[in-house]
Design a protein around this motif. Structure first.
Motif, mmCIF file in Angstrom:
data_model
loop_
_atom_site.group_PDB
_atom_site.id
_atom_site.type_symbol
_atom_site.label_atom_id
_atom_site.label_comp_id
_atom_site.label_asym_id
_atom_site.label_seq_id
_atom_site.Cartn_x
_atom_site.Cartn_y
_atom_site.Cartn_z
ATOM 1 N N HIS A 46 0.835 -1.207 0.000
ATOM 2 C CA HIS A 46 0.000 0.000 0.000
ATOM 3 C C HIS A 46 0.868 1.255 0.000
ATOM 4 O O HIS A 46 0.579 2.212 -0.721
ATOM 5 C CB HIS A 46 -0.930 0.008 1.213
ATOM 6 N N ALA A 53 -2.583 10.197 2.121
ATOM 7 C CA ALA A 53 -3.335 9.857 3.337
ATOM 8 C C ALA A 53 -4.132 8.570 3.155
ATOM 9 O O ALA A 53 -4.239 7.760 4.081
ATOM 10 C CB ALA A 53 -4.267 11.013 3.704
ATOM 11 N N ASN A 54 -4.651 8.335 1.953
ATOM 12 C CA ASN A 54 -5.418 7.119 1.683
ATOM 13 C C ASN A 54 -4.524 5.887 1.778
ATOM 14 O O ASN A 54 -4.894 4.884 2.379
ATOM 15 C CB ASN A 54 -6.077 7.203 0.300
ATOM 16 N N ASP A 57 -3.666 5.228 5.386
ATOM 17 C CA ASP A 57 -4.783 4.611 6.110
ATOM 18 C C ASP A 57 -4.872 3.114 5.826
ATOM 19 O O ASP A 57 -5.084 2.306 6.737
ATOM 20 C CB ASP A 57 -6.103 5.286 5.728
ATOM 21 N N LEU A 58 -4.697 2.740 4.561
ATOM 22 C CA LEU A 58 -4.743 1.314 4.216
ATOM 23 C C LEU A 58 -3.580 0.556 4.867
ATOM 24 O O LEU A 58 -3.756 -0.566 5.360
ATOM 25 C CB LEU A 58 -4.709 1.147 2.696
ATOM 26 N N MET A 60 -2.044 1.467 7.621
ATOM 27 C CA MET A 60 -2.335 1.431 9.064
ATOM 28 C C MET A 60 -3.246 0.258 9.400
ATOM 29 O O MET A 60 -3.058 -0.409 10.418
ATOM 30 C CB MET A 60 -3.011 2.738 9.500
ATOM 31 N N GLU A 61 -4.228 0.007 8.547
ATOM 32 C CA GLU A 61 -5.144 -1.116 8.773
ATOM 33 C C GLU A 61 -4.375 -2.441 8.762
ATOM 34 O O GLU A 61 -4.574 -3.293 9.628
ATOM 35 C CB GLU A 61 -6.229 -1.117 7.693
ATOM 36 N N ARG A 84 3.919 1.805 13.093
ATOM 37 C CA ARG A 84 2.572 2.324 13.314
ATOM 38 C C ARG A 84 2.647 3.767 13.811
ATOM 39 O O ARG A 84 1.881 4.629 13.385
ATOM 40 C CB ARG A 84 1.798 1.465 14.302
ATOM 41 N N GLU A 88 1.079 7.038 12.016
ATOM 42 C CA GLU A 88 0.187 7.966 12.700
ATOM 43 C C GLU A 88 0.688 9.393 12.587
ATOM 44 O O GLU A 88 -0.102 10.334 12.525
ATOM 45 C CB GLU A 88 0.030 7.560 14.167
#
Length: 189
Positions: A46, A53-54, A57-58, A60-61, A84, A88
């Motif tokens: 990813h 940012a997208n 976020d992916l 981070m998931e 992580r 953030e």
């Protein structure tokens, strides 16, 4: 009356039926991986494709899933936790480096890739794009413009006297009947 081909309306109805009744495709097979090593690789994927940012976020998931899974073999959990924190904070480059280091030991234990296997251990960012015209670019542009101008000039210089429309009308006309007598020297006498 039987035909060898279906009518266009029947083909359209069949195509519409196929399109609207087909199930959606699933890229991940319906269930997500629970292996920490694979989840870290997915997070790296990813980040490699989208550092916005997208993409963060992916990633981070996937990092969250990697930390929550029971199967963390081959993954350095402290490095994933640091990654992580970097995600953030919005620092995709640092997170990518930390994630690569978190699975470095597991990757080094894999057999070397041969043949068509990729075997890559590092996910590199996208290649930078070009910026502006250089000297060679301007030269090719000028040569291209010159070739177009010379070609246009030659086309104008060697164009036929009659237009295409006139030539077509001349071809459609029937030849006129020969009314003049043929001279004796052409008859072979």
């Amino acid at each position: 009356m039987t035909r060898g081909f279906a009518s266009p309306a029947a083909i359209a109805v069949i195509l519409l039926f196929v399109v609207f009744t087909a199930p959606p495709a699933s890229a991940h097979g319906g269930d997500e991986s629970t292996e920490g090593y694979l989840l870290v690789q997915q997070a790296l994927g990813h980040l490699a494709h989208d550092a916005s940012a997208n993409g963060i976020d992916l990633a981070m998931e996937k990092v969250g899933d990697a930390l929550e899974t029971d199967d963390q073999e081959g993954v350095s959990v402290p490095a994933v936790e640091q990654a992580r924190a970097a995600l953030e904070a919005g620092n995709a480059t640092e997170a990518r480096t930390l994630l690569q280091n978190s699975i470095k030991e597991a990757v080094s234990g894999l057999p070397r890739a041969t043949g068509n296997e990729t075997g890559t251990t590092t996910v590199v960012p996208e290649l930078p794009g070009r910026s502006g015209f250089g000297g060679q670019d301007w030269l090719f542009l000028l040569l291209s413009i010159g070739a177009v101008l010379v070609g246009s000039w030659l086309a104008f210089l060697f164009k036929p006297h009659e237009s295409i429309g006139v030539l077509r009308s001349l071809l459609r006309q029937e030849p006129e009947a020969v009314t003049s007598p043929v001279p004796d020297h052409e008859k072979g006498l």
